[in-house]
Motif scaffolding. Structure first.
Motif, mmCIF file in Angstrom:
data_model
loop_
_atom_site.group_PDB
_atom_site.id
_atom_site.type_symbol
_atom_site.label_atom_id
_atom_site.label_comp_id
_atom_site.label_asym_id
_atom_site.label_seq_id
_atom_site.Cartn_x
_atom_site.Cartn_y
_atom_site.Cartn_z
ATOM 1 N N UNK A 44 0.780 -1.233 0.000
ATOM 2 C CA UNK A 44 0.000 0.000 0.000
ATOM 3 C C UNK A 44 0.809 1.279 0.000
ATOM 4 N N UNK A 45 2.142 1.190 -0.092
ATOM 5 C CA UNK A 45 2.967 2.388 0.002
ATOM 6 C C UNK A 45 3.183 3.117 -1.304
ATOM 7 N N UNK A 46 2.821 2.482 -2.432
ATOM 8 C CA UNK A 46 3.078 3.099 -3.733
ATOM 9 C C UNK A 46 2.100 2.511 -4.746
ATOM 10 N N UNK A 47 2.327 2.832 -6.003
ATOM 11 C CA UNK A 47 1.520 2.252 -7.069
ATOM 12 C C UNK A 47 0.174 2.913 -7.241
ATOM 13 N N UNK A 48 -0.688 2.227 -8.014
ATOM 14 C CA UNK A 48 -1.968 2.829 -8.379
ATOM 15 C C UNK A 48 -2.888 3.025 -7.178
ATOM 16 N N UNK A 49 -2.750 2.216 -6.135
ATOM 17 C CA UNK A 49 -3.588 2.425 -4.946
ATOM 18 C C UNK A 49 -3.302 3.797 -4.340
ATOM 19 N N UNK A 50 -2.031 4.150 -4.242
ATOM 20 C CA UNK A 50 -1.636 5.456 -3.707
ATOM 21 C C UNK A 50 -2.044 6.573 -4.668
ATOM 22 N N UNK A 51 -1.908 6.316 -5.983
ATOM 23 C CA UNK A 51 -2.286 7.322 -6.979
ATOM 24 C C UNK A 51 -3.788 7.627 -6.929
ATOM 25 N N UNK A 52 -4.598 6.589 -6.730
ATOM 26 C CA UNK A 52 -6.048 6.806 -6.620
ATOM 27 C C UNK A 52 -6.352 7.686 -5.410
ATOM 28 N N UNK A 53 -5.694 7.397 -4.276
ATOM 29 C CA UNK A 53 -5.882 8.234 -3.076
ATOM 30 C C UNK A 53 -5.541 9.687 -3.369
ATOM 31 N N UNK A 54 -4.427 9.907 -4.057
ATOM 32 C CA UNK A 54 -3.994 11.267 -4.378
ATOM 33 C C UNK A 54 -5.015 11.962 -5.266
ATOM 34 N N UNK A 55 -5.479 11.279 -6.310
ATOM 35 C CA UNK A 55 -6.491 11.871 -7.199
ATOM 36 C C UNK A 55 -7.737 12.266 -6.428
ATOM 37 N N UNK A 56 -8.207 11.364 -5.612
ATOM 38 C CA UNK A 56 -9.439 11.645 -4.868
ATOM 39 C C UNK A 56 -9.243 12.790 -3.878
ATOM 40 N N UNK A 57 -8.061 12.875 -3.264
ATOM 41 C CA UNK A 57 -7.812 13.967 -2.317
ATOM 42 C C UNK A 57 -7.795 15.324 -3.020
ATOM 43 N N UNK A 58 -7.503 15.306 -4.320
ATOM 44 C CA UNK A 58 -7.489 16.541 -5.109
ATOM 45 C C UNK A 58 -8.806 16.780 -5.829
ATOM 46 N N UNK A 59 -9.797 15.930 -5.563
ATOM 47 C CA UNK A 59 -11.122 16.104 -6.140
ATOM 48 C C UNK A 59 -11.277 15.546 -7.538
ATOM 49 N N UNK A 60 -10.340 14.719 -7.988
ATOM 50 C CA UNK A 60 -10.408 14.140 -9.325
ATOM 51 C C UNK A 60 -10.872 12.697 -9.253
ATOM 52 N N UNK A 61 -11.576 12.284 -10.284
ATOM 53 C CA UNK A 61 -11.983 10.890 -10.410
ATOM 54 C C UNK A 61 -10.840 10.127 -11.072
ATOM 55 N N UNK A 62 -10.766 8.829 -10.844
ATOM 56 C CA UNK A 62 -9.657 8.044 -11.376
ATOM 57 C C UNK A 62 -10.157 6.804 -12.098
ATOM 58 N N UNK A 63 -9.444 6.450 -13.155
ATOM 59 C CA UNK A 63 -9.588 5.172 -13.837
ATOM 60 C C UNK A 63 -8.236 4.488 -13.718
ATOM 61 N N UNK A 64 -8.223 3.152 -13.722
ATOM 62 C CA UNK A 64 -6.977 2.431 -13.473
ATOM 63 C C UNK A 64 -6.745 1.372 -14.540
#
Length: 193
Positions: free
Chosen positions: A15-35
Protein backbone atom coordinates in the motif's frame (compact mmCIF):
# COMPACT_ATOMS: atom_id res chain seq x y z
CA UNK A 1 -17.37 17.88 -13.98
CA UNK A 2 -13.97 17.14 -15.52
CA UNK A 3 -13.02 13.85 -17.15
CA UNK A 4 -11.15 11.37 -14.94
CA UNK A 5 -7.42 10.73 -14.78
CA UNK A 6 -6.10 7.39 -16.05
CA UNK A 7 -3.55 5.81 -13.69
CA UNK A 8 -1.39 3.10 -15.26
CA UNK A 9 0.89 1.11 -12.96
CA UNK A 10 1.35 -1.71 -10.51
CA UNK A 11 -0.45 -2.70 -7.34
CA UNK A 12 1.81 -2.56 -4.28
CA UNK A 13 0.39 -5.04 -1.77
CA UNK A 14 2.06 -3.05 1.01
CA UNK A 15 0.00 0.00 0.00
CA UNK A 16 2.97 2.39 0.00
CA UNK A 17 3.08 3.10 -3.73
CA UNK A 18 1.52 2.25 -7.07
CA UNK A 19 -1.97 2.83 -8.38
CA UNK A 20 -3.59 2.43 -4.95
CA UNK A 21 -1.64 5.46 -3.71
CA UNK A 22 -2.29 7.32 -6.98
CA UNK A 23 -6.05 6.81 -6.62
CA UNK A 24 -5.88 8.23 -3.08
CA UNK A 25 -3.99 11.27 -4.38
CA UNK A 26 -6.49 11.87 -7.20
CA UNK A 27 -9.44 11.64 -4.87
CA UNK A 28 -7.81 13.97 -2.32
CA UNK A 29 -7.49 16.54 -5.11
CA UNK A 30 -11.12 16.10 -6.14
CA UNK A 31 -10.41 14.14 -9.32
CA UNK A 32 -11.98 10.89 -10.41
CA UNK A 33 -9.66 8.04 -11.38
CA UNK A 34 -9.59 5.17 -13.84
CA UNK A 35 -6.98 2.43 -13.47
CA UNK A 36 -5.02 0.14 -15.79
CA UNK A 37 -3.00 -2.36 -13.74
CA UNK A 38 0.30 -3.50 -15.25
CA UNK A 39 1.42 -5.82 -12.44
CA UNK A 40 0.56 -7.13 -9.01
CA UNK A 41 3.36 -7.26 -6.47
CA UNK A 42 3.67 -9.03 -3.14
CA UNK A 43 5.91 -6.72 -1.13
CA UNK A 44 6.52 -4.90 2.09
CA UNK A 45 9.02 -2.21 3.09
CA UNK A 46 11.85 -4.78 3.25
CA UNK A 47 11.48 -6.79 0.05
CA UNK A 48 9.54 -7.58 -3.11
CA UNK A 49 8.56 -11.21 -2.65
CA UNK A 50 6.86 -11.77 -6.01
CA UNK A 51 5.73 -9.84 -9.09
CA UNK A 52 3.15 -10.88 -11.64
CA UNK A 53 2.98 -8.82 -14.83
CA UNK A 54 -0.28 -8.51 -16.73
CA UNK A 55 -0.37 -9.45 -20.41
CA UNK A 56 -0.01 -6.65 -22.93
CA UNK A 57 -3.52 -7.49 -24.20
CA UNK A 58 -5.02 -7.05 -20.73
CA UNK A 59 -3.20 -3.74 -20.21
CA UNK A 60 -4.42 -2.49 -23.61
CA UNK A 61 -8.00 -3.57 -22.83
CA UNK A 62 -7.92 -1.72 -19.48
CA UNK A 63 -6.68 1.49 -21.11
CA UNK A 64 -9.34 1.27 -23.82
CA UNK A 65 -12.07 0.53 -21.25
CA UNK A 66 -11.15 3.69 -19.32
CA UNK A 67 -12.76 5.76 -22.08
CA UNK A 68 -12.25 9.52 -22.25
CA UNK A 69 -9.78 10.85 -19.71
CA UNK A 70 -8.27 14.28 -19.10
CA UNK A 71 -4.72 13.10 -18.29
CA UNK A 72 -2.61 9.98 -17.78
CA UNK A 73 -0.10 9.14 -15.07
CA UNK A 74 2.24 6.23 -15.85
CA UNK A 75 4.06 4.30 -13.15
CA UNK A 76 5.38 0.72 -13.07
CA UNK A 77 5.55 -0.69 -16.62
CA UNK A 78 7.41 -4.00 -15.99
CA UNK A 79 8.78 -4.96 -19.39
CA UNK A 80 9.18 -3.97 -23.02
CA UNK A 81 5.92 -5.62 -24.14
CA UNK A 82 3.86 -3.63 -21.64
CA UNK A 83 5.70 -0.40 -22.47
CA UNK A 84 4.98 -0.95 -26.17
CA UNK A 85 1.31 -1.75 -25.45
CA UNK A 86 0.94 1.41 -23.35
CA UNK A 87 2.64 3.43 -26.09
CA UNK A 88 0.16 2.17 -28.70
CA UNK A 89 -2.92 2.69 -26.49
CA UNK A 90 -2.15 6.08 -24.91
CA UNK A 91 -4.89 8.65 -25.45
CA UNK A 92 -3.82 12.05 -26.78
CA UNK A 93 -3.93 13.92 -23.47
CA UNK A 94 -1.20 15.22 -21.14
CA UNK A 95 0.91 12.33 -19.82
CA UNK A 96 3.09 12.26 -16.69
CA UNK A 97 5.66 9.47 -16.59
CA UNK A 98 7.01 8.43 -13.21
CA UNK A 99 9.73 6.01 -14.38
CA UNK A 100 9.44 3.33 -11.70
CA UNK A 101 12.67 1.33 -12.03
CA UNK A 102 13.11 -0.19 -8.55
CA UNK A 103 11.22 -0.70 -5.34
CA UNK A 104 12.33 1.21 -2.25
CA UNK A 105 13.87 -2.08 -1.07
CA UNK A 106 16.02 -2.25 -4.23
CA UNK A 107 14.22 -4.86 -6.38
CA UNK A 108 14.00 -4.26 -10.14
CA UNK A 109 10.46 -3.41 -11.25
CA UNK A 110 11.19 -3.11 -15.00
CA UNK A 111 13.51 -5.07 -17.25
CA UNK A 112 16.52 -3.42 -18.92
CA UNK A 113 14.77 -3.88 -22.28
CA UNK A 114 11.68 -2.19 -20.81
CA UNK A 115 13.79 0.82 -19.84
CA UNK A 116 15.20 1.04 -23.36
CA UNK A 117 11.72 0.93 -24.95
CA UNK A 118 10.41 3.44 -22.40
CA UNK A 119 13.20 5.88 -23.33
CA UNK A 120 12.75 5.32 -27.06
CA UNK A 121 8.96 5.34 -27.31
CA UNK A 122 7.51 7.12 -24.28
CA UNK A 123 9.93 9.98 -23.55
CA UNK A 124 8.99 11.83 -26.76
CA UNK A 125 5.26 11.49 -25.95
CA UNK A 126 5.08 12.55 -22.31
CA UNK A 127 4.34 16.03 -21.03
CA UNK A 128 6.42 15.59 -17.88
CA UNK A 129 8.96 13.05 -16.61
CA UNK A 130 9.21 12.77 -12.80
CA UNK A 131 12.20 10.61 -11.85
CA UNK A 132 13.74 10.48 -8.41
CA UNK A 133 17.52 11.02 -8.27
CA UNK A 134 18.51 7.34 -8.68
CA UNK A 135 16.07 6.94 -11.59
CA UNK A 136 17.38 10.11 -13.24
CA UNK A 137 20.97 8.88 -13.03
CA UNK A 138 20.08 5.44 -14.38
CA UNK A 139 18.16 6.90 -17.32
CA UNK A 140 21.14 9.19 -17.89
CA UNK A 141 23.43 6.15 -18.09
CA UNK A 142 21.12 4.56 -20.68
CA UNK A 143 21.45 7.80 -22.66
CA UNK A 144 25.25 7.68 -22.49
CA UNK A 145 25.76 10.27 -19.73
CA UNK A 146 29.00 9.49 -17.92
CA UNK A 147 28.52 11.85 -14.96
CA UNK A 148 25.96 11.78 -12.15
CA UNK A 149 25.30 15.52 -12.47
CA UNK A 150 21.58 16.27 -12.44
CA UNK A 151 21.97 18.90 -15.17
CA UNK A 152 23.81 16.49 -17.51
CA UNK A 153 21.19 13.78 -17.08
CA UNK A 154 18.31 16.22 -17.55
CA UNK A 155 19.92 17.70 -20.67
CA UNK A 156 20.22 14.24 -22.21
CA UNK A 157 16.54 13.55 -21.48
CA UNK A 158 15.41 16.88 -22.92
CA UNK A 159 17.39 16.13 -26.07
CA UNK A 160 15.17 13.05 -26.52
CA UNK A 161 12.20 15.42 -27.10
CA UNK A 162 10.85 15.07 -23.56
CA UNK A 163 9.55 18.61 -22.90
CA UNK A 164 9.89 18.79 -19.10
CA UNK A 165 11.57 17.01 -16.20
CA UNK A 166 10.78 17.37 -12.50
CA UNK A 167 13.42 15.61 -10.39
CA UNK A 168 11.99 14.36 -7.10
CA UNK A 169 14.21 14.74 -4.06
CA UNK A 170 14.20 12.81 -0.82
CA UNK A 171 17.31 10.75 -1.53
CA UNK A 172 19.87 12.73 0.48
CA UNK A 173 20.22 10.61 3.60
CA UNK A 174 19.88 12.27 6.97
CA UNK A 175 18.13 15.42 5.76
CA UNK A 176 14.74 16.52 7.04
CA UNK A 177 14.14 18.46 3.80
CA UNK A 178 13.19 17.01 0.43
CA UNK A 179 14.11 19.17 -2.57
CA UNK A 180 12.48 18.79 -5.97
CA UNK A 181 14.20 20.32 -9.00
CA UNK A 182 12.66 21.71 -12.15
CA UNK A 183 15.68 22.30 -14.41
CA UNK A 184 14.47 25.51 -16.02
CA UNK A 185 13.91 27.20 -12.66
CA UNK A 186 16.36 25.56 -10.24
CA UNK A 187 14.86 24.33 -6.99
CA UNK A 188 11.12 24.12 -7.41
CA UNK A 189 10.24 23.71 -3.77
CA UNK A 190 11.12 22.19 -0.45
CA UNK A 191 8.93 19.94 1.62
CA UNK A 192 9.56 18.53 5.06
CA UNK A 193 10.48 14.87 4.85
Amino acid sequence: MSMPVLLVGGIDSGGGAGVLRDVETCRSLGADARVAVTAVTAQNNRAVIATGAMTEELVTAQIEAAGGVSAVKLGMLCNSAIVAAVDRALPRVPVVLDPVLRSSSGSDLITPEGIEVMIERLLPQVSLLTPNLPELKEIGRYLGVSSDEVSDCVSAILQRRCPAVLVKGGYHGGSDVSEDWCPSSGILGQMGA
